[in-house]
Write a protein that holds these residues in place. Structure first.
Motif, mmCIF file in Angstrom:
data_model
loop_
_atom_site.group_PDB
_atom_site.id
_atom_site.type_symbol
_atom_site.label_atom_id
_atom_site.label_comp_id
_atom_site.label_asym_id
_atom_site.label_seq_id
_atom_site.Cartn_x
_atom_site.Cartn_y
_atom_site.Cartn_z
ATOM 1 N N ILE A 175 -33.632 -26.581 32.122
ATOM 2 C CA ILE A 175 -33.906 -26.406 33.540
ATOM 3 C C ILE A 175 -33.598 -24.958 33.892
ATOM 4 O O ILE A 175 -32.494 -24.474 33.648
ATOM 5 N N ALA A 176 -34.601 -24.262 34.425
ATOM 6 C CA ALA A 176 -34.432 -22.867 34.828
ATOM 7 C C ALA A 176 -34.149 -22.827 36.325
ATOM 8 O O ALA A 176 -35.001 -23.199 37.144
ATOM 9 N N LEU A 177 -32.960 -22.395 36.668
ATOM 10 C CA LEU A 177 -32.520 -22.446 38.057
ATOM 11 C C LEU A 177 -32.757 -21.147 38.815
ATOM 12 O O LEU A 177 -32.604 -20.060 38.264
ATOM 13 N N GLY A 178 -33.102 -21.298 40.079
ATOM 14 C CA GLY A 178 -33.136 -20.163 40.978
ATOM 15 C C GLY A 178 -31.759 -20.049 41.619
ATOM 16 O O GLY A 178 -30.756 -20.434 41.012
ATOM 17 N N ILE A 179 -31.690 -19.564 42.838
ATOM 18 C CA ILE A 179 -30.414 -19.482 43.559
ATOM 19 C C ILE A 179 -30.119 -20.863 44.130
ATOM 20 O O ILE A 179 -30.742 -21.290 45.091
ATOM 21 N N ILE A 180 -29.189 -21.567 43.491
ATOM 22 C CA ILE A 180 -28.824 -22.905 43.953
ATOM 23 C C ILE A 180 -27.598 -22.778 44.858
ATOM 24 O O ILE A 180 -26.530 -22.357 44.420
ATOM 25 N N LEU A 181 -27.772 -23.136 46.092
ATOM 26 C CA LEU A 181 -26.684 -23.002 47.062
ATOM 27 C C LEU A 181 -25.730 -24.194 46.965
ATOM 28 O O LEU A 181 -26.124 -25.335 47.194
ATOM 29 N N ILE A 182 -24.486 -23.903 46.579
ATOM 30 C CA ILE A 182 -23.459 -24.939 46.566
ATOM 31 C C ILE A 182 -22.890 -25.111 47.970
ATOM 32 O O ILE A 182 -22.665 -26.217 48.450
ATOM 33 N N LYS A 183 -22.704 -23.979 48.652
ATOM 34 C CA LYS A 183 -22.210 -23.995 50.020
ATOM 35 C C LYS A 183 -23.289 -23.452 50.953
ATOM 36 O O LYS A 183 -23.794 -22.349 50.760
ATOM 37 N N ASP A 184 -23.649 -24.226 51.946
ATOM 38 C CA ASP A 184 -24.704 -23.824 52.880
ATOM 39 C C ASP A 184 -24.298 -22.616 53.712
ATOM 40 O O ASP A 184 -25.137 -21.965 54.325
ATOM 41 N N SER A 185 -23.015 -22.290 53.699
ATOM 42 C CA SER A 185 -22.509 -21.186 54.516
ATOM 43 C C SER A 185 -22.713 -19.811 53.870
ATOM 44 O O SER A 185 -22.421 -18.788 54.481
ATOM 45 N N ASP A 186 -23.202 -19.784 52.646
ATOM 46 C CA ASP A 186 -23.397 -18.512 51.940
ATOM 47 C C ASP A 186 -24.668 -17.838 52.465
ATOM 48 O O ASP A 186 -25.747 -17.968 51.892
ATOM 49 N N LYS A 187 -24.553 -17.112 53.567
ATOM 50 C CA LYS A 187 -25.707 -16.563 54.276
ATOM 51 C C LYS A 187 -26.508 -15.528 53.482
ATOM 52 O O LYS A 187 -27.735 -15.548 53.507
ATOM 53 N N LEU A 198 -41.669 -21.455 48.337
ATOM 54 C CA LEU A 198 -41.414 -22.693 49.071
ATOM 55 C C LEU A 198 -40.346 -22.547 50.140
ATOM 56 O O LEU A 198 -39.964 -23.521 50.792
ATOM 57 N N GLY A 199 -39.854 -21.320 50.304
ATOM 58 C CA GLY A 199 -38.845 -21.098 51.327
ATOM 59 C C GLY A 199 -37.441 -21.479 50.897
ATOM 60 O O GLY A 199 -36.498 -21.460 51.682
ATOM 61 N N ASN A 200 -37.302 -21.840 49.632
ATOM 62 C CA ASN A 200 -35.988 -22.100 49.050
ATOM 63 C C ASN A 200 -36.099 -21.812 47.557
ATOM 64 O O ASN A 200 -37.175 -21.865 46.988
ATOM 65 N N SER A 201 -34.992 -21.485 46.928
ATOM 66 C CA SER A 201 -35.072 -21.134 45.511
ATOM 67 C C SER A 201 -34.443 -22.208 44.623
ATOM 68 O O SER A 201 -33.966 -21.939 43.522
ATOM 69 N N GLY A 202 -34.466 -23.429 45.109
ATOM 70 C CA GLY A 202 -33.930 -24.548 44.350
ATOM 71 C C GLY A 202 -32.815 -25.226 45.103
ATOM 72 O O GLY A 202 -31.977 -24.566 45.710
ATOM 73 N N ARG A 203 -32.822 -26.539 45.079
ATOM 74 C CA ARG A 203 -31.814 -27.305 45.806
ATOM 75 C C ARG A 203 -30.932 -28.076 44.831
ATOM 76 O O ARG A 203 -31.398 -28.580 43.812
ATOM 77 N N LEU A 204 -29.670 -28.185 45.177
ATOM 78 C CA LEU A 204 -28.703 -28.862 44.316
ATOM 79 C C LEU A 204 -29.120 -30.300 44.035
ATOM 80 O O LEU A 204 -28.992 -30.790 42.906
ATOM 81 N N GLU A 205 -29.622 -30.964 45.039
ATOM 82 C CA GLU A 205 -30.039 -32.353 44.862
ATOM 83 C C GLU A 205 -31.160 -32.474 43.837
ATOM 84 O O GLU A 205 -31.226 -33.439 43.069
#
Length: 236
Positions: A175-187, A198-205
């Motif tokens: 699995i090649a990951l983009g920027i996976i946000l663990i904390k939504d507060s990381d602005k 897609l407006g996101n670079s990968g979701r943890l879920e």
């Protein structure tokens, strides 16, 4: 039941993967190196889910210890059949700025460790799944992180090579990951992630669901799945 060895599972994405698999009734062999206190906290959370969890404290930069790690996991968990190569080191250094130390560290942890872990896993377990965690940068020629990127590119090729050699009893995928946000507060990271198509670079879920899907699939091997919101398709 099954047991999964997850390298670098004390914190961040490794921790989230461990908790997710534990929720699916999979025992966890939790590897860590220096993050022993975080590992104990993650272990406590996993045990609450009703599965077994043991911490394996090993320095993966010491290749001679890798075979012992796999052997000890197998002794503790007879149903050991999943290896997730998650541990890695991320060093910013262009080719001109890459010292021998940086190069060796990147290739040892990001490629040599998964290589020899996989070899030992195949010899000990005979059947199961190997999943390698890559970076969407493997689709690019990002020289700013030269040794890191090259080591992950090599692991990507190993994924396909291993899939051929270890079939039919063992599947090997990545699995090649983009920027996976663990904390939504990381602005700052959140802003950068929004630049993907897609407006996101990968979701943890999605990481959790993809690992579950690959483990359950009976017909997928040698594949690299990009969870990066399409970032690998364009230069951002």
């Amino acid at each position: 039941m099954s047991t999964a060895l997850i390298t670098g599972a004390a914190k961040n994405i490794g921790r989230e993967i461990a908790l997710s698999l534990a929720a699916e009734n999979i025992n966890i062999a939790l590897h860590c190196n220096k993050s022993i206190e975080q590992a104990k906290k993650t272990q406590a959370e996993i045990l609450k889910k009703g599965v077994k969890c043991k911490i394996f404290n090993y320095d993966l930069c010491k290749t001679e210890k890798i075979k012992t790690l796999i052997e000890n996991v197998k002794k503790e968990f007879k149903d050991f059949d999943i290896l997730i190569n998650n541990a890695s080191v991320f060093i910013r250094a262009s080719i001109k700025d890459t010292s021998e130390k940086i190069f060796n560290e990147a290739f040892q942890l990001n490629f040599a460790a998964p290589f020899f872990l996989s070899k030992a896993f195949v010899m000990q377990c005979k059947k199961g799944n190997i999943i390698n965690l890559l970076d969407t940068k493997v689709a690019e020629n990002d020289y700013i992180y030269s040794a890191y990127n090259l080591s992950k590119k090599t692991l990507a090729e190993f994924t396909k090579m291993g899939a051929l050699e270890f079939a039919p009893k063992i599947k090997v995928n990545a699995i090649a990951l983009g920027i996976i946000l663990i904390k939504d507060s990381d602005k700052p990271l959140k802003s950068l992630a929004k630049k993907a198509p897609l407006g996101n670079s990968g979701r943890l879920e999605d990481v959790k669901k993809t690992i579950s899907f690959l483990l359950k699939s009976t017909s997928i091997t040698g594949e690299i799945i990009y969870l990066d919101g399409g970032k690998h398709l364009v230069k951002i």
